[in-house]
Every structure is written in structure tokens, then in C-alpha cells.
Design an enzyme around this catalytic site. Structure first.
Site, PDB file in Angstrom:
ATOM      1  N   GLU A 154     -24.383  76.320  47.545  1.00  0.00           N
ATOM      2  CA  GLU A 154     -24.751  76.545  46.077  1.00  0.00           C
ATOM      3  C   GLU A 154     -24.818  77.969  45.565  1.00  0.00           C
ATOM      4  O   GLU A 154     -25.817  78.711  45.155  1.00  0.00           O
ATOM      5  CB  GLU A 154     -26.336  75.870  45.791  1.00  0.00           C
ATOM      6  CG  GLU A 154     -26.494  74.641  46.196  1.00  0.00           C
ATOM      7  CD  GLU A 154     -27.796  73.757  45.798  1.00  0.00           C
ATOM      8  OE1 GLU A 154     -28.524  74.905  45.242  1.00  0.00           O
ATOM      9  OE2 GLU A 154     -27.868  72.803  45.902  1.00  0.00           O
ATOM     10  N   GLU A 338     -25.857  67.229  49.819  1.00  0.00           N
ATOM     11  CA  GLU A 338     -27.544  67.141  49.548  1.00  0.00           C
ATOM     12  C   GLU A 338     -27.737  66.023  48.146  1.00  0.00           C
ATOM     13  O   GLU A 338     -27.024  66.144  47.533  1.00  0.00           O
ATOM     14  CB  GLU A 338     -28.417  68.311  49.045  1.00  0.00           C
ATOM     15  CG  GLU A 338     -28.380  69.307  50.160  1.00  0.00           C
ATOM     16  CD  GLU A 338     -28.974  70.676  49.817  1.00  0.00           C
ATOM     17  OE1 GLU A 338     -29.723  70.622  48.657  1.00  0.00           O
ATOM     18  OE2 GLU A 338     -28.755  71.761  50.246  1.00  0.00           O
TER      19      GLU A 338
HETATM   20  C1  FCB Z   1     -31.202  72.581  46.636  1.00  0.00           C
HETATM   21  C2  FCB Z   1     -31.176  73.596  47.945  1.00  0.00           C
HETATM   22  C3  FCB Z   1     -32.005  73.077  49.011  1.00  0.00           C
HETATM   23  C4  FCB Z   1     -33.313  72.346  48.480  1.00  0.00           C
HETATM   24  C5  FCB Z   1     -33.003  71.368  47.343  1.00  0.00           C
HETATM   25  C6  FCB Z   1     -34.142  70.781  46.587  1.00  0.00           C
HETATM   26  O1  FCB Z   1     -30.942  73.461  45.536  1.00  0.00           O
HETATM   27  O2  FCB Z   1     -29.764  73.716  48.179  1.00  0.00           O
HETATM   28  O3  FCB Z   1     -32.291  74.256  49.907  1.00  0.00           O
HETATM   29  O4  FCB Z   1     -34.218  73.392  48.182  1.00  0.00           O
HETATM   30  O5  FCB Z   1     -32.405  71.929  46.256  1.00  0.00           O
END
Ligand code: FCB
Length: 427
Positions: A154, A338
Site C-alpha cells: 500500500e 487483504e
Molecule cells: C490496510 C493495511 C493493514 C491493515 C488493514 C486494516 O491498509 O495494509 O496493515 O491495517 O488496512
């Protein structure tokens, strides 16, 4: 049955500073998150990652939980501050392989060594070269056993939350710094890919947080440019989108000669997806420093009941995003690196199950529309240190009791275990 392709990589994800603790052990040096989290007022209730889930000492127990879940892959990050002694990751990788779980390693999930921040951090171009050097050294140690490498997690958050709003470490609030950091992060990615390939890596990726933007066309285009295309186009097409380049030129200059390095071919694009942005034109709105130059744009409140983070639950956004990526950036396999939800604490977590189920179905719909989706990592394996929100936000399939550090699989963990075992969901 809604069945996923054979070999679909079901996994779970974590990140070093969020779970490891042991911040002063085995030669680990301070990171920007150590400094930031110890700054009064920076995190909710002054929470820090000093102990976190103590995964550094309890990794063997955590790998047993992963094995019980039936995970096919585990996405973790290597802490750059531990470069002096990578023994922990050796042990972790060996434990994963012994259980037949494929390690997926991210090299940078936000814990920049503080000594590099003292030289300007990501606003200093030299940090990109330092990253490539670090990447090569980690590969030399673990490359014989780690199948998939991810350079950055990110970069939008690192740049615009770290240097734009200052809500995250290093806590800087300066739009020019944010755009410079974004560029240098992409340069770090490109140089890192080169270093990994030179060392022998065969599968290299980057993870972007991509957020579909809905609403009035003008504001939506601008925000989509800053959130998504600012990273997608240089990395996957070797160019800044003209509208985004015009916009960022109001704040700073970037070196366009870096684009061929930034655009190193990747084997997989990692997608972190949580929610959508809804924006409208509003002459009275101040905008937000996380999208520099967004004066006149207002963010609409989430529709429906949001998660504990205040994020709208929008599974169709995931389907649309994956289909868009397949159409606009063809030829790059995708992985959801994620996705998950913070819901109220407890072992019973029906809201997490319904969040995950609706998003798994959305991913499946995207597969049917042609998206080349190879895997899906739930955020997160464990409750953990949720950055500025500290330990209040619970994202874990597995509950962590922060007094005893005891782990308890939630209902969602049992549910996910069944999804993995069946490679799909009942209709
Ligand atoms: C993302 C991050 C991860 C976590 C989630 C909820 O932005 O990569 O580390 O905090 O959000």
C-alpha cells in the site's frame, strides 16, 4: 456450490509491526512506527506495538493455528529494522513449509528504520536505493524457500497518510512531500524488483490498496486518479496518467526518467480491498490532505451499517475492481492480498462471516467475468495493532486476549476452515 479454481491460494495476512512485538530483541533497530506510536496523542490510548501479539515468540503456535485452518499460503512482512538478524524469518519460513503452507513475503509494510527517516525517509530518493539493497539481502537469506515476493504494501497509505495527513508514521503533513514519497516508493519498488530478479526471484509482486470511487464524475475522476491510477499506471504501464501528472505538478516535480525502472514487469498484482469512496462536488468542502488538492470535494457517509472502522460494506466494489483491473491492465494475474472486517469483539462474529462470504462471492463473480484471480488472503489471521487505532479494532479470524496473549479461533475461523476445505461456498 460456488467453487474456486483448483489450486486457488486461500490464505491469511499479517504484518510485522502489527503482530511481532519484541521490538528491542536480536539487534532490531527502531522504526518510524516505534517513534510515532510512542508520541503522545499519535495513536488511540497511546497504544504501541511493543508487545503486540508477541508473535516473535509465539510464531510456532500461530503456525499450528494456520495449519488447523488449512491455509495454503500465509502473507507476512519482513521488518526492515531486523535486517541485522533475520533468524526469526528463517524459523518462521521453515515452520510454514513443514506444514505445507506457502510463505508470501512482503518486504515493506510500513516499518521504515528511523535512521532512514532521519535522512528524509521516503522523501529522500536514496531510500529507494537502500530498499533495493535490503530486498536483495533478504532474498539471499530466504529466497530458496519463499515462493512469492512482494515489494511494498500500500504505497498510497505510506505516502498520503504518512506524509499527507500525518495520521500515520512518520506523521508529516505536506502535500509536496506526499507526492515525492509516492514517486520514491514506486522507484523503490522498481529497483527492488530488479534486485530480486538479479538474485534469482521468479515471482515478484506489489500490493496496492485500490478503492473504487463512486459519485459525481469530476470529483470521482480526481480521487480515482490519486487513489488508484497514480500507482497503477506508472507501475503497470510505465506512465503517469496525464490528468494526475498535471494535478501533482501543482505541488512538486517528479523525475519521469524513472518510469522505465518503475515499470518492471510483475508476476502478480496484490489487491487490498476494504470499501468504496463516495464523493460529491461541494464548493464549501475543504477536501482532505490525504488527497492533496481535493478542495471542493466532500466524502459521503457510508451507506448501510459500516464496520467498526466506519467503512461501508461494499462487496460489489470488489467485483467491479477486479473486473476493471482485468480489462484495463490485462495480462497481470491478481491476488486479493487483504480483505476483512473489524467487528465488535467476541468469539461469535457473524458480521465478519457475512462480510467475508459476500466478498468471496464477489471475487467469484469477477472470476466468472474473466478476472485472473489466483488467491485470497483474509486480513487478518489474528487481532493486532491496527496502526493509529491501536488494539481497539479487531480484524482477527483468531481472537487475541491482550492480557494473557491467549489465542482463540472465532466462529469465522471455523467457517473459513470449511470454505478452504471445500474450496468454495454452498449456494
Ligand atoms: C490496510 C493495511 C493493514 C491493515 C488493514 C486494516 O491498509 O495494509 O496493515 O491495517 O488496512
Amino acid at each position: 456450490m460456488t467453487t474456486f479454481p483448483d489450486g486457488f491460494l486461500w490464505g491469511a495476512a499479517t504484518a510485522s509491526y502489527q503482530i511481532e512485538g519484541a521490538v528491542r530483541e536480536d539487534g532490531r533497530v527502531p522504526s518510524i512506527w516505534d517513534v510515532f506510536s510512542h508520541t503522545p496523542g499519535a495513536t488511540d490510548d497511546g497504544h504501541t506495538g511493543d508487545v503486540a501479539c508477541d508473535h516473535y515468540h509465539r510464531y510456532a503456535e500461530d503456525v499450528e493455528i494456520m495449519a488447523w485452518l488449512g491455509l495454503r499460503a500465509y502473507r507476512f512482512s519482513v521488518a526492515w529494522p531486523r535486517l541485522a538478524d533475520l533468524g526469526f524469518y528463517d524459523r518462521l519460513v521453515d515452520a510454514l513449509l513443514a506444514r505445507g503452507i506457502a510463505p508470501v513475503a512482503t518486504l515493506y509494510h510500513w516499518d521504515l528504520p528511523q535512521d532512514l527517516q532521519d535522512e528524509g525517509g521516503w522523501t529522500n530518493r536514496d531510500t529507494a536505493y537502500r530498499f533495493a539493497d535490503y530486498a536483495g539481502r533478504v532474498y539471499d537469506r530466504l529466497g530458496d524457500r519463499v515462493a512469492t515476493w512482494t515489494t511494498l504494501n500500500e504505497p498510497w497509505v505510506s505516502a498520503f497518510v504518512g506524509y499527507g495527513s500525518g495520521r500515520h508514521a512518520p506523521g508529516v503533513s505536506d502535500p509536496a512531500a506526499a507526492f515525492t514519497a509516492a514517486h520514491n516508493l514506486m522507484l523503490a519498488h522498481g529497483l527492488g524488483v530488479q534486485a530480486l530478479r538479479a538474485a534469482g526471484a521468479s515471482s515478484v509482486s506489489i500490493t496496492l490498496n485500490l478503492t473504487p470511487v463512486l459519485g459525481d464524475p469530476g470529483p470521482a475522476r480526481l480521487v480515482d486518479g490519486l487513489a488508484n491510477r497514480l500507482f497503477l499506471d506508472p507501475i503497470l504501464r510505465g506512465q503517469y496518467p496525464p490528468d494526475v501528472l498535471d494535478h501533482l505538478s501543482r505541488f512538486t516535480e517528479v523525475n519521469l526518467d524513472d518510469l522505465p525502472v518503475i515499470a518492471q514487469p510483475v508476476d502478480v498484482l496484490g489487491v487490498n480491498y476494504y470499501t468504496v469512496n463516495r464523493v460529491v462536488a461541494d464548493p464549501a468542502a475543504e477536501g482532505t490532505p490525504e488527497y492533496p488538492g481535493s478542495r471542493g470535494i466532500a466524502w459521503e457517509p457510508p451507506r448501510g451499517r459500516p464496520t467498526e472502522m466506519g467503512w461501508e460494506v461494499a462487496p460489489s466494489g470488489l467485483e467491479d475492481l477486479l473486473v476493471r483491473l482485468a480489462e484495463e491492465y490485462p495480462g497481470v494475474p491478481l491476488m486479493v492480498t487483504e480483505n476483512g472486517a473489524a467487528v465488535p469483539d467476541g468469539v461469535a462474529d457473524p458480521d465478519r462471516i457475512s462480510y467475508l462470504e459476500s466478498h468471496f462471492r464477489a471475487a467469484h463473480a469477477a472470476l466468472e467475468k474473466g478476472a485472473d484471480l489466483r488467491g485470497y488472503f483474509v486480513w487478518s489471521l489474528l487481532d493486532n495493532f491496527e496502526w493509529a487505532r491501536g488494539y481497539h479494532m479487531r480484524f482477527g479470524l483468531v481472537r487475541v486476549d491482550y492480557d494473557t496473549l491467549e489465542r482463540t479461533p472465532r466462529d469465522s475461523a471455523r467457517w473459513y476452515r470449511n470454505v478452504i476445505a471445500r474450496n468454495g461456498l454452498p449456494d
